[in-house]
Scaffold this motif. Structure first.
Motif, short mmCIF file in Angstrom:
data_model
loop_
_atom_site.label_atom_id
_atom_site.label_comp_id
_atom_site.label_asym_id
_atom_site.label_seq_id
_atom_site.Cartn_x
_atom_site.Cartn_y
_atom_site.Cartn_z
N VAL A 75 0.84 -1.20 0.00
CA VAL A 75 0.00 0.00 0.00
C VAL A 75 0.87 1.25 0.00
CG1 VAL A 75 -1.64 1.36 1.37
CG2 VAL A 75 -1.99 -1.10 1.06
N VAL A 76 1.95 1.24 0.81
CA VAL A 76 2.87 2.38 0.85
C VAL A 76 3.45 2.65 -0.54
CG1 VAL A 76 5.08 3.21 1.74
CG2 VAL A 76 3.44 2.12 3.29
N ILE A 77 3.89 1.59 -1.22
CA ILE A 77 4.47 1.75 -2.55
C ILE A 77 3.42 2.27 -3.54
CG2 ILE A 77 5.45 0.50 -4.52
CD1 ILE A 77 6.75 -1.41 -2.45
N VAL A 82 0.83 6.98 -6.61
CA VAL A 82 -0.38 7.80 -6.77
C VAL A 82 -0.06 9.26 -6.45
CG1 VAL A 82 -2.68 8.28 -5.83
CG2 VAL A 82 -2.01 5.93 -6.33
N VAL A 83 0.68 9.48 -5.35
CA VAL A 83 1.06 10.84 -4.97
C VAL A 83 1.95 11.47 -6.05
CG1 VAL A 83 2.39 12.21 -3.31
CG2 VAL A 83 0.80 10.46 -2.49
N LEU A 84 2.82 10.65 -6.65
CA LEU A 84 3.69 11.19 -7.70
C LEU A 84 2.90 11.70 -8.90
CD1 LEU A 84 6.76 8.76 -7.77
CD2 LEU A 84 6.74 11.18 -7.17
N LEU A 85 1.73 11.13 -9.15
CA LEU A 85 0.88 11.63 -10.23
C LEU A 85 0.47 13.08 -9.97
CD1 LEU A 85 -1.45 8.56 -10.92
CD2 LEU A 85 0.52 9.32 -12.27
N ILE A 103 9.84 3.00 -3.48
CA ILE A 103 9.93 1.54 -3.55
C ILE A 103 10.56 0.92 -2.30
CG2 ILE A 103 10.95 -0.38 -4.83
CD1 ILE A 103 10.84 1.45 -7.33
N VAL A 104 11.71 1.44 -1.89
CA VAL A 104 12.51 0.78 -0.84
C VAL A 104 11.79 0.77 0.50
CG1 VAL A 104 14.66 0.90 0.48
CG2 VAL A 104 14.69 1.29 -1.99
N ILE A 105 11.19 1.89 0.88
CA ILE A 105 10.58 1.98 2.21
C ILE A 105 9.48 0.93 2.39
CG2 ILE A 105 9.12 3.42 3.69
CD1 ILE A 105 10.76 5.82 2.82
N GLY A 106 8.64 0.77 1.38
CA GLY A 106 7.57 -0.22 1.48
C GLY A 106 8.10 -1.64 1.59
N LEU A 107 9.13 -1.95 0.79
CA LEU A 107 9.72 -3.29 0.84
C LEU A 107 10.32 -3.59 2.21
CD1 LEU A 107 11.51 -3.42 -2.65
CD2 LEU A 107 9.35 -4.51 -2.00
N VAL A 108 11.04 -2.62 2.77
CA VAL A 108 11.69 -2.83 4.07
C VAL A 108 10.64 -2.90 5.18
CG1 VAL A 108 13.30 -1.89 5.76
CG2 VAL A 108 13.83 -1.76 3.33
N THR A 109 9.58 -2.13 5.07
CA THR A 109 8.51 -2.21 6.07
C THR A 109 7.93 -3.61 6.12
OG1 THR A 109 7.95 0.13 5.75
CG2 THR A 109 6.31 -1.24 6.84
N ASP A 110 7.61 -4.16 4.96
CA ASP A 110 7.07 -5.53 4.93
C ASP A 110 8.07 -6.54 5.47
OD1 ASP A 110 4.53 -5.00 4.05
OD2 ASP A 110 4.87 -5.61 1.97
N LEU A 111 9.36 -6.37 5.16
CA LEU A 111 10.38 -7.27 5.68
C LEU A 111 10.46 -7.18 7.20
CD1 LEU A 111 12.73 -9.23 5.20
CD2 LEU A 111 14.23 -7.23 4.93
N THR A 112 10.37 -5.97 7.73
CA THR A 112 10.41 -5.79 9.19
C THR A 112 9.20 -6.45 9.84
OG1 THR A 112 11.56 -3.68 8.89
CG2 THR A 112 10.56 -4.09 11.04
N ARG A 153 5.75 12.25 -0.80
CA ARG A 153 4.84 13.03 0.04
C ARG A 153 5.44 14.39 0.39
NH1 ARG A 153 4.98 7.99 0.19
NH2 ARG A 153 3.15 6.64 0.37
N ASP A 154 6.74 14.43 0.70
CA ASP A 154 7.38 15.71 0.98
C ASP A 154 7.42 16.58 -0.27
OD1 ASP A 154 7.86 15.22 3.65
OD2 ASP A 154 9.81 14.32 3.30
N GLY A 155 7.63 15.94 -1.43
CA GLY A 155 7.64 16.69 -2.68
C GLY A 155 6.29 17.27 -3.02
N LEU A 156 5.22 16.55 -2.67
CA LEU A 156 3.88 17.10 -2.86
C LEU A 156 3.71 18.37 -2.05
CD1 LEU A 156 0.95 16.87 -3.90
CD2 LEU A 156 0.47 15.40 -1.91
#
Length: 219
Positions: A75-77, A82-85, A103-112, A153-156
């Protein structure tokens, strides 16, 4: 005639994606970027497993997982892209750090979440929550300080500030209240951790970001 000089230390440089790659100290900045993003994903996983409330955007993400059979990280990814749009009408270009963040943050969250069990003891859940907040601030300072562009999100937020002329405080507060309220209505996890995050993340990043901002070469 142009002269090459180092930008003042502890200053974020307004660079486009190509300039970011040419600004020097590339190996160190790449390591710092991906260490920061990895720690950021781990910090989110700790706060989720602490089960004492999440930051506003993650309240929103957790609310979505209540209604769609996707993992939190997925969902994070998905929401990152979606936000980048929304960057398109803001005429803002993503950098390497922006795409990596998505990409990376969502993958690492799921791994954690897959490797760290949720504790039963309240004191340990508090440790998870507090550790998550502090680690989140450190991680944010690392990846932002690497100067490869803001996260989606910060860029938005910065794009809206630039296009509307409104203050950073007003735009950020409006965005975070909106996603928090939406996440709450969707059943997202709100608690004392949400309050602790809201009160402490700004001061923590304020202290840590200057320490980890890489001095760049600018022409």
């Amino acid at each position: 005639m142009t002269a090459t000089s180092d930008a003042p230390p502890r200053q974020l440089a307004p660079l486009n994606p190509i300039q970011q790659l040419k600004a020097g100290h590339l190996p160190r900045r790449l390591v710092q970027l991906y260490v920061g993003l990895t720690l950021y994903g781990a910090s989110m996983g700790l706060m989720i497993q602490g089960n004492l409330g999440l930051d506003p955007w993650d309240v929103f993400h957790s609310g979505i997982t209540k209604h769609i059979p996707l993992s939190f990280g997925t969902v994070v990814i998905a929401m990152s892209f979606v936000v980048l749009l929304a960057w398109i009408p803001l005429r803002q270009w993503p950098g390497l750090g922006t795409i990596s963040n998505a990409i990376v943050i969502g993958l690492v969250t799921d791994l954690t979440l897959a490797t760290v069990d949720r504790p039963d003891a309240l004191w340990l859940r508090i440790v998870f929550m507090l550790s998550g907040v502090v680690l989140n601030a450190l991680a944010g300072a690392l990846y932002i300080g690497a100067q490869f562009g803001p996260g989606p999100r910060d860029g938005l937020m910065t794009g809206l500030v630039r296009r509307t002329g409104l203050s950073v405080r007003l735009v950020r507060t409006s965005l975070e209240l909106t996603v928090l309220a939406t996440g709450f209505l969707l059943g997202g996890s709100i608690g004392v951790g949400t309050v602790v995050y809201a009160l402490s993340i700004g001061p923590l990043v304020h202290v840590l970001l200057p320490i980890f901002t890489v001095r760049l070469k600018r022409k």
